[in-house]
Each structure stands twice: as C-alpha cells, then as structure tokens.
Design an enzyme around this catalytic site. Sequence first.
Site, mmCIF file in Angstrom:
data_model
loop_
_atom_site.group_PDB
_atom_site.id
_atom_site.type_symbol
_atom_site.label_atom_id
_atom_site.label_comp_id
_atom_site.label_asym_id
_atom_site.label_seq_id
_atom_site.Cartn_x
_atom_site.Cartn_y
_atom_site.Cartn_z
ATOM 1 N N HIS A 175 -147.978 -50.578 49.655
ATOM 2 C CA HIS A 175 -149.239 -50.339 50.365
ATOM 3 C C HIS A 175 -150.124 -49.309 49.656
ATOM 4 C CE1 HIS A 175 -146.904 -47.018 52.357
ATOM 5 N NE2 HIS A 175 -148.091 -46.419 52.342
ATOM 6 N N ASP A 196 -141.871 -53.075 50.645
ATOM 7 C CA ASP A 196 -142.875 -52.019 50.473
ATOM 8 C C ASP A 196 -142.605 -51.206 49.206
ATOM 9 O OD1 ASP A 196 -145.189 -50.653 51.006
ATOM 10 O OD2 ASP A 196 -144.270 -49.238 52.402
ATOM 11 N N SER A 255 -147.097 -41.314 50.481
ATOM 12 C CA SER A 255 -146.520 -42.639 50.252
ATOM 13 C C SER A 255 -146.172 -42.856 48.789
ATOM 14 C CB SER A 255 -147.514 -43.723 50.682
ATOM 15 O OG SER A 255 -147.638 -43.770 52.072
#
Length: 530
Positions: free
Chosen positions: A258, A291, A373
């Site tokens: 992402h 992910d 992230s």
Amino acid sequence: MSTENEGTSEGASVPPAPSVPPTPVDAPAAQAHPEHPAPDGGSPTTPLPPVPPNAPGTAQGHGSSPYPGYGGGDRGGYGEPAAHAGQGGYGTQEQPPVGPPPGAPVGAPAGTSSPPDASWPPPPAPGTPSYDGGGAGEGAGGGAAGWGSSYQEPAPKKDGRRGRLVATVLVAALVAGGLGGGLGYTLAKNNDDGNGSTTVSSSTSGGNVKRDPGTVAAVAAMALPSTVTIEAESSSGEGGTGTGFVFDTQGHIVTNNHVVADAVDGGKVAATFPDGKKYDAEVVGHAQGYDVAVIKLKNAPSNLKPLTLGNSDKVAVGDSTIAIGAPFGLSNTVTTGIISAKNRPVASSDGTGSQASYMSALQTDASINPGNSGGPLLDAQGNVIGINSAIQSTSNGGFGTGQSGSIGLGFAIPINQAKYVAQELIKTGKPVYAKIGASVSLEEGTGGAKITDQGAGGSESVDPNGPADQAGLRPGDVITKLDDRVIDSGPTLIGEIWTHKPGDEVTLTYERGGKEQTTKLILGSRVGDS
C-alpha cells in the site's frame, strides 16, 4: 480483527522552539548617605518595593504557541498550526514603572533643610538591560541620571591620620587578598591534579561514547543507514510517504504494497537515505494479499548494507522491539516497545477499495503511525523480525483529518513470511500464495472458518480435485484448527494459510454435523493477485 493500514503522509518542517526572554540584572542597592543618617530606629535604606506586575521578564498570558497541530492521512500531512494567542505574548518585555528606583536613600527627616543628594541615582550597572520610554529615567531630586545608576561614594574628609590609617588598612587588605587568591589557586590546582576534587569529568565527549550492543542507541545507529523514506506518486500526481529497508546489495528495498500501490501503473518512486542521498526506483513486484512490495534503486550505490533478517517464529511475547519509519513524514524516527502478542489475525485495508490483506501478525506497542508503513520492526539485536503494516484505530482519528495515530496497537508482517514473498517477487515479479482450494465465509462469529455453499461468481466452493477436495472437506464444514492454531473465522484461516508455503502439509480440525474430525492436507498454490 479488522484494522487500517497506517497510510502515508507528506512531511512538513517543525518550527523552532520559542526563545527565552532576557532576565534583567537587579540594580545594586545603594548604601545610606553618611551625611543623611536615618531617623532613630529607622533603617539606613528604604525597603525594596514589590516587583510591579508589569516588570520586565514577568510572564503574562500564554503567548502564541509555535507548534503545529499534527495532521495525517493517506494523502495528508501536518494540520494547521494551532495558534493559542495569550495576553502579553510569550517573550515580550514591557517598560519599567515610573518612580524612585529600588534601594533609594531615605530623604532627610521632617523639618530639616538638607538639600537633596545630587549623586543619586547611580549610573547603570554593567550588564543591566536598558529600556526606552519616558518616565523611567528621572532620578530623585530632579537628577538627570537614569534608573539603575551606581552610587558614587563621597570624597573622604582631609584628615592626615585617618588617611594614613585607611591606606594602611587598604594595603593590608590587598596583601591578604593576594595571599588568599594565590593559596586558593594552588589548592584548586592540586585538587584537580589529585584525588581531592569532588567534580567528576567524563573522559569522552558525547560523540565518542560507545553504546553497548543491544542498546536502543546501538541498534538505531546500525539500522538507520539501511532504512529509507519512500515517496510514491501516481501518474495523476497523487501519492504519499512510507518506509522501506535494504534487502540485498543489488539495491532491492522491501516495503508494503500500500506504500507503492499508487506508482505501479506509470507512477514514480524515490527512496531517500538518512544521509540525504535520494535515488529514483522502480516497482519490481507487489502482493496485495500479503501487503508486501519490492522496489529497486536505479544506479544503486555499491556500499549498501542489507539489514540482517531474524526468525519471527522464535519471537516471544515480551521481547523488546524497535520500529523505524517516517510517521507523518518525520523521517528516520525510532520508537520502542515490546511484542504484545503473536499470531494475531489481522485483515487490513488502506481504505482505497483495493483487495484486503490478511496476516497472522506480530502485535507491538511500539509507536507506529501513518508513514511507518513498510519500515522494519527490529529485535534487541537489530535483526528484522517484521514489517510494520497496520494499526488498530479508533473511530475518530483525533488529528483533524480522520486519520488516527498510535494507540499502542501496531501490527507487523512476520519476516519469515515477508522474506519468502519478497524472494518470489524478485524472482518472478508475481506473488505466490498457498491455498486449500475452498471458499470460506469472511463473516465474524461463525465459530471457525465455514466453507461456503457456493464459490465466487457462482463457482463450486470446493475446487474439484483440489487440496480440500482430496482431504475430504465439503461445503458446510467449519474448520476450527490448523495444526495447533485455533481458527475462529475465515480471515484467521487465510492469514494462517499464508504463513505457509505451497507444498506444506498441515492438519485441519473441522466440525461436520456436530462432530469434530481431523484430516491432513497438502497446500496448493496460486500465482498473482487475481
């Protein structure tokens, strides 16, 4: 458990802290004039007046806060600075009060005709701040000197014997002062050279201090040079910031899907190291379900140092953790915590409507925020044990944009799983998923992973001759365990399956017609995200 990917955020500079207002030096109190003694029972000087409420250096109000209210979000950044203007403003100085200065001599007693002392007020003491403005420079008796002047001692009377006595005393004082000063210097020097001093001095400066291995400072110093801040931008100019770390010496960087998803189709990716060096990069491969993504630096430097990968299966609850990332755009931020739980079932989404990711995550209370992230989660030795990916958020973010920050519930993809995924992406550019060959319900509260009556698009829920079919599973069966892991929902089962590789043999426990049964199953494979 459903969570949110912590997203990305563009950075902004943090303003400097406010300067401290100068503190004025108090003017010395003048002695009483010898020719104007105080009345009987009085003091030779007047008592010091109370400090006026508006005196210089007196804090008034709260002033203006220079610190911004932090914002955040997938495409956001800092919120607008929150101005809390107080009265008077922090750091302001005001004019001194009008009137006689502190320590002014008492005037002559009533009934006397002694003229005012023209030597008052004294000149400013060295280092005393001066204040412009009327009313503060008038001295007692109409003198022209300003407030803060020093007192000039009157010339002594011409008395020969007294003068000689004063000179003798002065010479004796000077001799005694010289002897005392020399003796003090000698003692101080001897104490510094010997063991008599009570002062402890460090043998090394801050820049030369060696941090022991295993300390947070030592781990950060080792890992930061191999951690990068990633900027991803779509062809339409949208994008944000995330984190990644050096995977090998060829220039491959591992991060979250992402983080770089916007740049997959015709976008741009760049990676910046803590030393400020920035490199363009390209997306090698990405896996929505895991992910995980891999980018490669263009013109990668030859001195890359990959981070050491640990063994996430050996991690224990309570182990120390260190997270590195760019929360809200603040690159190279280090936070600490512990492993709060293992094998935490997490289904996360970045809110863009793309395919959800499933993981059997490491839970940590290390502070993780939007921008963390893709960054490494390290153990106390500096080994990578996970990739920071998601946070549990409250319904109201509290940052002014709906994007929440850390509440102590962060989740990382175990590195054993991420390593396998990254290697497949580097090798083929496509992810490879393990599967059982059956469709399961994603609803919560089913007491397990229930095999649906019908598959996606009207297909059969159990693939003919697939792994589940060969293991004897049927529609309506509820899978409650995979090996020794309790399965309480479909997402939990998917996350556990994806911690394995295709070809692994697992034992499934399931219920059919109220009876518990077990079967062995060899996991199949699926290539790609479709």
